[in-house]
Design a protein around this motif. Structure first.
Motif, mmCIF file in Angstrom:
data_model
loop_
_atom_site.group_PDB
_atom_site.id
_atom_site.type_symbol
_atom_site.label_atom_id
_atom_site.label_comp_id
_atom_site.label_asym_id
_atom_site.label_seq_id
_atom_site.Cartn_x
_atom_site.Cartn_y
_atom_site.Cartn_z
ATOM 1 N N GLY A 52 0.771 -1.315 -0.037
ATOM 2 C CA GLY A 52 0.162 0.012 -0.087
ATOM 3 C C GLY A 52 0.617 1.317 -0.138
ATOM 4 N N ARG A 53 1.857 1.247 0.704
ATOM 5 C CA ARG A 53 2.953 2.520 0.559
ATOM 6 C C ARG A 53 3.565 2.837 -0.656
ATOM 7 N NH1 ARG A 53 6.626 4.369 5.636
ATOM 8 N NH2 ARG A 53 7.375 6.255 4.748
ATOM 9 N N ARG A 54 3.578 1.633 -1.328
ATOM 10 C CA ARG A 54 4.348 1.915 -2.835
ATOM 11 C C ARG A 54 3.213 1.882 -3.940
ATOM 12 N NH1 ARG A 54 9.329 1.089 -4.049
ATOM 13 N NH2 ARG A 54 8.716 -0.206 -5.834
ATOM 14 N N ALA A 55 2.034 1.940 -3.522
ATOM 15 C CA ALA A 55 1.054 1.959 -4.655
ATOM 16 C C ALA A 55 0.867 3.349 -5.221
ATOM 17 C CB ALA A 55 -0.479 1.700 -3.578
ATOM 18 N N SER A 76 -1.515 3.829 4.381
ATOM 19 C CA SER A 76 -0.543 2.974 4.673
ATOM 20 C C SER A 76 0.625 3.710 5.429
ATOM 21 C CB SER A 76 -0.132 1.986 3.669
ATOM 22 O OG SER A 76 -1.190 1.151 3.066
ATOM 23 N N THR A 77 0.957 4.932 4.686
ATOM 24 C CA THR A 77 2.161 5.851 5.391
ATOM 25 C C THR A 77 1.910 6.322 6.682
ATOM 26 O OG1 THR A 77 2.851 6.315 2.894
ATOM 27 C CG2 THR A 77 3.903 7.501 4.893
ATOM 28 N N ARG A 95 9.170 -3.287 2.418
ATOM 29 C CA ARG A 95 9.465 -2.156 1.459
ATOM 30 C C ARG A 95 10.658 -1.941 0.915
ATOM 31 N NH1 ARG A 95 10.130 3.521 1.504
ATOM 32 N NH2 ARG A 95 10.611 3.565 3.595
ATOM 33 N N ARG A 128 -1.890 4.611 -0.318
ATOM 34 C CA ARG A 128 -0.427 5.182 -0.089
ATOM 35 C C ARG A 128 -0.528 6.143 0.909
ATOM 36 N NH1 ARG A 128 0.639 7.789 -4.388
ATOM 37 N NH2 ARG A 128 0.535 9.486 -3.811
#
Length: 222
Positions: A39-42, A51-52, A107, A48
């Protein structure tokens, strides 16, 4: 079971509590951490940002504060008539904490994957889910075995902090036994035995990670 009376979790203690919390927190936190890392890299901003935000908030708080929040505030947020015992509340806090740290480790592995891997998968007709599940995530997890092992070992040792919410893990049970006036209080033997148990588990995890590294390394070379 077997004619025995059930024992409430409030009376559980010692090594079973440590193992139960460690296995539950890591077993649930690992897939959740992978989802948070993805999700952070979506590309979409909503997953994003969510998640972040979750990862940074959890990683910015000490585990003790999360245990206190889960023990005091979580029951207030639950619907009327719904309650969780102290063991379940501690497991929730430990799961979220482990997921946030595992997400950052994963990540790093995702960032190490060359973009050409995804391009080649799309050229073969694979969709995003197939590409992520079959190509991206396996390679990312393979590259982060050492830091992931370190995170797991740290989480196993952090189980001793559940004493702050009234749970007696292995270390807390040893301290409680030493406080018994009817026991001659062999302090050195008690703490050495507890240290030996932690060493055996952490050393076994470390050796298994070395086996995984050599196994996947051989598979990559072939």
């Amino acid at each position: 079971m077997f004619g025995l009376a059930p024992v409430a979790t409030a009376y559980w203690g010692g090594l079973p509590v440590t193992l139960l919390l460690a296995v539950s927190a890591l077993g649930i936190g690992f897939p959740l951490g992978v989802v948070l890392a993805l999700g952070r890299r979506a590309a979409m901003p909503v997953p994003r940002l969510l998640s972040t935000g979750l990862i940074e908030i959890i990683r910015g708080l000490p585990l003790v504060s999360l245990l206190f929040m889960s023990s005091i505030m979580l029951p207030l947020m639950l619907p009327n008539g719904m309650a969780l015992d102290k063991l379940a509340r501690a497991c929730v806090a430990l799961t979220i904490f482990s997921a946030a740290y595992i997400a950052e480790v994963v990540r790093g592995g995702l960032q190490a994957i060359p973009p050409g891997q995804g391009d080649a998968a799309r050229a073969l007709g694979l969709n995003w889910l197939q590409t992520t599940r079959l190509i991206i995530v396996p390679q990312a997890l393979r590259s982060v075995i050492p830091p992931l092992t370190n995170t797991i070992i740290v989480m196993v040792k952090n189980m001793a902090l559940v004493l702050v919410v009234g749970l007696f893990d292995l270390l807390s049970a040893g301290k409680a036994a030493l406080a018994d006036p009817e026991w001659p209080s062999p302090f050195a033997e008690t703490y050495l035995f507890i240290a030996a148990i932690y060493f055996v588990f952490c050393f076994a995890i470390s050796k298994y990670s070395l086996y995984l590294e050599s196994h996947f390394g051989a598979a990559t070379r072939r």
